[in-house]
Design an enzyme around this catalytic site. Structure first.
Site, short mmCIF file in Angstrom:
data_model
loop_
_atom_site.label_atom_id
_atom_site.label_comp_id
_atom_site.label_asym_id
_atom_site.label_seq_id
_atom_site.Cartn_x
_atom_site.Cartn_y
_atom_site.Cartn_z
N TYR A 176 0.86 -1.18 0.00
CA TYR A 176 0.00 0.00 0.00
C TYR A 176 0.89 1.22 0.00
CZ TYR A 176 -3.39 3.49 1.67
OH TYR A 176 -4.17 4.61 1.81
N ASP A 200 9.38 2.77 -0.53
CA ASP A 200 8.36 3.45 0.28
C ASP A 200 8.63 3.07 1.73
OD1 ASP A 200 6.21 4.31 1.69
OD2 ASP A 200 4.69 3.53 0.32
N LYS A 229 4.65 9.18 8.42
CA LYS A 229 4.41 8.63 9.76
C LYS A 229 5.43 9.13 10.80
CE LYS A 229 1.22 5.34 8.09
NZ LYS A 229 1.12 4.44 6.97
C1 LIG Z 1 0.54 4.93 5.55
C2 LIG Z 1 1.29 4.63 4.33
C3 LIG Z 1 1.27 5.49 3.21
C4 LIG Z 1 0.34 6.66 3.12
O1 LIG Z 1 0.60 7.62 4.08
P1 LIG Z 1 -0.61 8.62 4.50
O2 LIG Z 1 0.07 9.57 5.43
O3 LIG Z 1 -1.66 7.78 5.11
O4 LIG Z 1 -1.07 9.28 3.24
C5 LIG Z 1 2.12 5.22 2.16
N1 LIG Z 1 2.93 4.16 2.19
C6 LIG Z 1 2.97 3.31 3.23
C7 LIG Z 1 3.93 2.17 3.21
C8 LIG Z 1 2.14 3.50 4.32
O5 LIG Z 1 2.14 2.62 5.32
#
Ligand SMILES: *Cc1c(COP(=O)(O)O)cnc(C)c1O
Length: 430
Positions: free
Chosen positions: A145, A240, A268
């Site tokens: 994701y 990511d 995060k």
């Molecule tokens: C949470 C998450 C996102 C998206 O971040 P948001 O701040 O919710 O837009 C993207 N990549 C990963 C791996 C995530 O866990």
């Protein structure tokens, strides 16, 4: 536990004017049933709801709260920053300090741009990769994701997996026509895609340790293989690290595995519980971003002084306390405890973990990819989740997510959870 009376009232009122009653889908508890507790406050490792129930929190706001909630130093820093104004739309020294910290911890990041969420980070990194390579396509991995970016909502994990949505309406087929998704941990599938679409693939984006289909560690050699294949084919690998950054180590998965990605996305933890994302990488790529280059990306609240302050203070504390070994020990203790309890109760459980991330999969064998994860018994997970919530333990309300251990958790907390899980497993085992 007290009944969720006030929570229920608030959720019902919210449901009338907010879609599903929530501002992010997984908060609605659709996959586990029951109305979600409405949270009033949080301190350390504990959440308190509006009915006065306390929970030992293993959600950690889905990742950011590695220090625990309301860390006094972070709170004081935010208060102090707020006194000086909450947004200027002009640059601050704080933004420079945070950028420098990111570049220090992630040596592969020579140049970095701050945005306001993880979604913005991945969306912008993808645009940059396409701008830099002049190619249209992107490869992702099933069950990873990357936020709610149109072209990345293909076989996505997290809430998309939780709600069992294959894709989503509202995204024209043309928008995902340039996206290919392949199984995680499968280099030959990736190789085949590079052959089939030779010269067309701008980027390969991945969670180096997927956490959004539950924790699925990369098999040995997989991450190296992705980097090598991407480079050989003239595409950019985008790590990511929105969850793994500052979580697996200060320098994320890249530090833990000794790797270096051309582009990295962060989020995060980097905002310490306030909204921030960041993307960065090699200088020669990043200089394509406006105003230095032609790839446009902007944000009214980008580099917001409160968010940057919370992030900076969080990173400072992580650097000072070096909690990673202790967090991993706690996680191993939890993993071992859960596995023992499940075995004694005759419940098939695969506890998968990495650093301070853990997922108990209700599955019979190792989960190596999204298809394996989808084989897990989500009905059993839902019963487990509700049992734990009733016992005052707040887990992510989905099989396809992670438990986050924070610096506020103690060994006693872990042992408490293990013994509560044991009771719940024994009921499930019957
Ligand atoms: C949470 C998450 C996102 C998206 O971040 P948001 O701040 O919710 O837009 C993207 N990549 C990963 C791996 C995530 O866990």
């Amino acid at each position: 536990m007290r009944p969720l009376k006030r929570s229920g009232e608030i959720f019902e009122r919210a449901s009338k004017i907010v879609p599903g009653g929530v501002n992010s889908p997984v908060r609605a508890f659709k996959a586990v049933g029951g109305a979600p507790p409405i949270i009033r406050s949080a301190k350390g490792a504990r959440l308190t709801d509006v009915d006065g129930n306390q929970y030992l929190d293993f959600l950690g706001s889905w990742g950011p709260m590695i220090l625990g909630h309301s860390h006094p130093e972070v709170v004081a820093a935010i208060q102090e920053a707020a006194e000086r104004g909450t947004s200027y739309g002009a640059s601050t020294e704080l933004e420079l300090l945070l950028a420098e910290k990111i570049c220090t911890f992630f040596p592969s990041v020579e140049c970095v741009r701050l945005v306001s969420s993880g979604t913005e980070a991945t969306m912008s990194a993808l645009r940059l990769a396409r701008g830099f390579t002049g190619r249209p396509m992107v490869v992702k991995f099933d069950g990873c994701y990357h936020g709610h970016v149109d072209s990345l909502l293909v076989k996505a994990g997290s809430g998309v997996a939780t709600l069992g949505i294959p894709g989503t309406p509202g995204i024209p087929a043309e928008f995902t026509a340039h996206t290919v998704s392949v199984p995680f941990n499968d280099l030959s599938a990736l190789e085949a895609v590079f052959e089939r679409h030779a010269g067309k693939i701008a980027a390969v984006i991945l969670e180096p340790v997927p956490a959004n289909m539950g924790i699925v560690p990369p098999v040995s050699g997989f991450l190296e293989g992705v980097l090598t294949l991407a480079e050989k084919n003239g595409s950019l690998a985008i790590f990511d690290e929105v969850i793994t950054g500052f979580r697996l180590a200060l320098g994320g998965a890249q530090e833990k595995y000794g790797l270096s990605a051309p582009l990295t996305c962060l989020g995060k933890i980097v905002g310490g519980g306030l909204p921030i994302g960041a993307y960065g990488g090699k200088r020669e790529i990043m200089k394509m971003i406006a105003p230095e280059g032609p790839v446009y990306q902007a944000g009214t609240l980008s580099g917001n002084p409160l968010a940057v302050t919370a992030g900076l203070k969080t990173l400072e504390i992580l650097e000072r306390e070096k909690p990673y070994e202790r967090l991993e020990k706690l996680t191993q203790r939890l993993a071992g405890g859960l596995a023992d309890q499940a075995q004694q109760a005759g419940v098939a459980l695969q506890v998968q973990h990495c650093a301070s991330l853990l997922t108990p999969f209700f599955a019979r064998s190792l989960v190596k990819n999204f298809d394996d994860a989808l084989d897990a018994d989500t009905t059993r997970f839902a019963s487990f989740f509700r049992g734990m919530l009733n016992a005052g333990v707040y887990l992510a309300p989905s099989q396809f997510e992670a438990i986050f251990i924070s610096m506020a958790h103690t060994q006693a907390d872990i042992d408490d959870v293990v013994s509560k899980a044991g009771e719940v497993f024994r009921k499930l085992g019957k």
